[in-house]
Write an enzyme that holds these catalytic residues in place. Sequence first.
Site, short mmCIF file in Angstrom:
data_model
loop_
_atom_site.label_atom_id
_atom_site.label_comp_id
_atom_site.label_asym_id
_atom_site.label_seq_id
_atom_site.Cartn_x
_atom_site.Cartn_y
_atom_site.Cartn_z
N HIS A 56 -3.74 39.98 69.42
CA HIS A 56 -4.51 41.22 69.31
C HIS A 56 -4.48 42.26 70.38
O HIS A 56 -3.68 41.93 71.22
CB HIS A 56 -6.11 40.80 68.96
CG HIS A 56 -6.74 40.43 70.33
ND1 HIS A 56 -6.30 39.14 71.01
CD2 HIS A 56 -7.69 40.59 71.18
CE1 HIS A 56 -7.15 38.88 72.09
NE2 HIS A 56 -8.22 39.64 72.03
N HIS A 58 -6.40 43.91 72.51
CA HIS A 58 -6.93 43.99 73.89
C HIS A 58 -6.23 43.76 75.06
O HIS A 58 -5.15 43.28 74.93
CB HIS A 58 -8.06 43.00 74.13
CG HIS A 58 -9.27 43.00 73.32
ND1 HIS A 58 -10.19 42.01 72.95
CD2 HIS A 58 -9.80 44.15 72.79
CE1 HIS A 58 -11.13 42.66 72.16
NE2 HIS A 58 -10.78 43.90 72.08
N ASP A 60 -6.12 42.71 77.95
CA ASP A 60 -5.87 41.61 78.83
C ASP A 60 -4.90 40.54 77.72
O ASP A 60 -4.68 39.35 78.16
CB ASP A 60 -7.27 40.74 79.33
CG ASP A 60 -8.03 40.30 77.88
OD1 ASP A 60 -8.19 40.99 77.00
OD2 ASP A 60 -8.26 39.04 77.97
N HIS A 61 -4.44 40.82 76.85
CA HIS A 61 -3.37 40.26 76.10
C HIS A 61 -2.23 40.70 75.78
O HIS A 61 -1.17 40.43 75.32
CB HIS A 61 -3.99 39.97 74.57
CG HIS A 61 -5.19 39.09 74.56
ND1 HIS A 61 -5.29 37.44 74.28
CD2 HIS A 61 -6.48 39.28 75.21
CE1 HIS A 61 -6.42 37.07 74.83
NE2 HIS A 61 -7.20 38.03 75.12
N HIS A 115 -13.18 39.06 66.06
CA HIS A 115 -13.22 39.59 67.38
C HIS A 115 -12.70 41.02 67.62
O HIS A 115 -13.07 41.53 68.14
CB HIS A 115 -12.34 38.44 68.11
CG HIS A 115 -11.98 38.91 69.56
ND1 HIS A 115 -13.17 38.93 70.66
CD2 HIS A 115 -11.07 39.31 70.45
CE1 HIS A 115 -12.65 39.29 72.03
NE2 HIS A 115 -11.47 39.66 71.85
N ASP A 134 -8.13 35.03 70.84
CA ASP A 134 -9.89 34.80 71.15
C ASP A 134 -10.68 34.82 69.88
O ASP A 134 -11.92 35.46 69.57
CB ASP A 134 -10.08 36.19 71.79
CG ASP A 134 -9.46 36.44 73.19
OD1 ASP A 134 -9.09 35.64 73.50
OD2 ASP A 134 -9.76 37.49 74.06
N HIS A 172 -8.55 31.94 76.44
CA HIS A 172 -9.24 32.04 77.86
C HIS A 172 -9.77 30.42 78.26
O HIS A 172 -9.90 29.63 77.08
CB HIS A 172 -10.55 32.90 77.72
CG HIS A 172 -10.25 34.10 77.67
ND1 HIS A 172 -10.14 35.16 78.79
CD2 HIS A 172 -9.92 35.11 76.38
CE1 HIS A 172 -9.73 36.34 78.00
NE2 HIS A 172 -9.58 36.46 76.94
FE FE Z 1 -9.09 38.17 75.66
ZN ZN Z 2 -9.92 39.68 73.27
#
Ligand code: FE
Ligand code: ZN
Length: 258
Positions: A56, A58, A60-61, A115, A134, A172
């Site tokens: 996805h 985001h 942080d990915h 998400h 996530d 995570h």
């Molecule tokens: Fe994440």
């Molecule tokens: Zn995420």
Amino acid sequence: MTTSVHQFLCLSDNYGVLIHDSRTGATAAIDAPEAAPILAALEQKGWTLTDLLFTHHHADHIQGAPALKARYPNLRIVGPASEAARIPDMDTLVREGDIVRVGALQAEVIETPGHTTGHIAYFFPEDEIVFCGDTLFSLGCGRAFEAPYAVLWSSLLKLARLPGSTQVYCGHEYTLANARFALTIERDNPILIDRAEHVAKLRAENRPTVPTTIAAELAANPFLRAEEPPVQAAVGMAGADPEAVFAEIRGRKDRFQG
Ligand code: FE
Ligand code: ZN
């Protein structure tokens, strides 16, 4: 064994993960939270990165992708077609049911919105491994940032239908906090109590609690147990629609100060 999976921490609580096919030498990273630990892991293993599979959009990915591409110019970047506008520089856009090849390995794309609206998971049926980003966490699930709770619930049900022995790699290391919350819902579930103790021990030793399995999550993760009478009773919703029970639990977790 021709398939190897290597997992390591990125940023503060993200997981980086590599899947390697020894027959062809192909290696995929699932998501790119941070380039340096991914490059270090590749170096340590002696693997060459061939594919990057996004779950996805985001940051942080995906934020490690440019540095990975700089190091491996032939890198193929795969990700959700429905998030193409929000993820730069993807080479292959995939949807529900598409097959992604990593060397001789094959992953099925499972759309798991909730998400984010275009979130996807990658299921490798031959090895029974799913990378679910996530959407599903060990003893928890992602926040429903971009869709109603019901959308995330149906995505979780899709993952719940995978074989019980499927290894679940999530985005995570949230399990300790998730266990604390889960015990507020099912404080008398002996399997959950055992898991919570085991997780606390692993984390005290700075060891990962991931991967988990679908069967382990079905037995202890309250978000997959919205149909179970003890869970329904615990939130005062005996006999209610599981989707509504899930929404109640997800709402409680959003407010939980654990
Ligand atoms: Fe994440
Ligand atoms: Zn995420």
